[in-house]
Design a protein around this motif. Sequence first.
Motif, short mmCIF file in Angstrom:
data_model
loop_
_atom_site.label_atom_id
_atom_site.label_comp_id
_atom_site.label_asym_id
_atom_site.label_seq_id
_atom_site.Cartn_x
_atom_site.Cartn_y
_atom_site.Cartn_z
N ILE A 36 47.20 34.73 47.73
CA ILE A 36 46.92 33.68 49.09
C ILE A 36 46.06 32.64 48.72
N GLU A 50 42.61 31.63 57.75
CA GLU A 50 44.69 31.33 58.22
C GLU A 50 44.28 30.24 56.66
N ILE A 53 50.59 32.26 51.25
CA ILE A 53 50.84 32.85 50.79
C ILE A 53 51.31 32.57 49.42
N TRP A 63 49.48 33.61 55.68
CA TRP A 63 48.62 34.57 55.60
C TRP A 63 47.37 34.48 57.10
N TRP A 80 44.70 42.53 60.27
CA TRP A 80 45.46 41.19 60.47
C TRP A 80 46.88 42.30 60.96
#
Length: 157
Positions: A36, A50, A53, A63, A80
């Motif tokens: 990420i 946030e 990815i 993500w 999540w």
Amino acid sequence: MHVSDRIERKVLLNAPRKKVWEALTDAEQFGRWFGIALKGKTFVAGETIEAPITYPGYEHVIWKAKIERILPQTRFSFSWHPFAVEKGFDYDKETPTLVEFTVEDRAPGILLRVVESGFDTVPEARRLKAFKMNSRGWDEQMRNIEGYLSHFHQGIA
């Protein structure tokens, strides 16, 4: 088919506890092995984070996780939506799963355990797929953190 409510994985890491903990809770380090783009980000309990990815094939996915608890050197958790990869789909109306990492001394290294629970609340239409993909995903992520820490240990990272 019945899907278990939880996925559990563990790995024995040959690294100091402090390094394992940093690899989990320093957002930039976490992003490096987890895939990420978390450069410049910080994990703060109670806050949602946030980031894109970076894993090949999933670069279109953002993500999104809510950091739940950071118990120093012991436990790190976030919630999540598992396998939330469909473009334009609003996963926020679903109940998220909880991902909990625990770190404990286990000679000669550190035992890292991850448990993702709450699959019972994932909508049935996507529960099996989410469980399967994340089961496979956690196998891979345990190898990723192990590889990341062994490079780190040898001074490569």
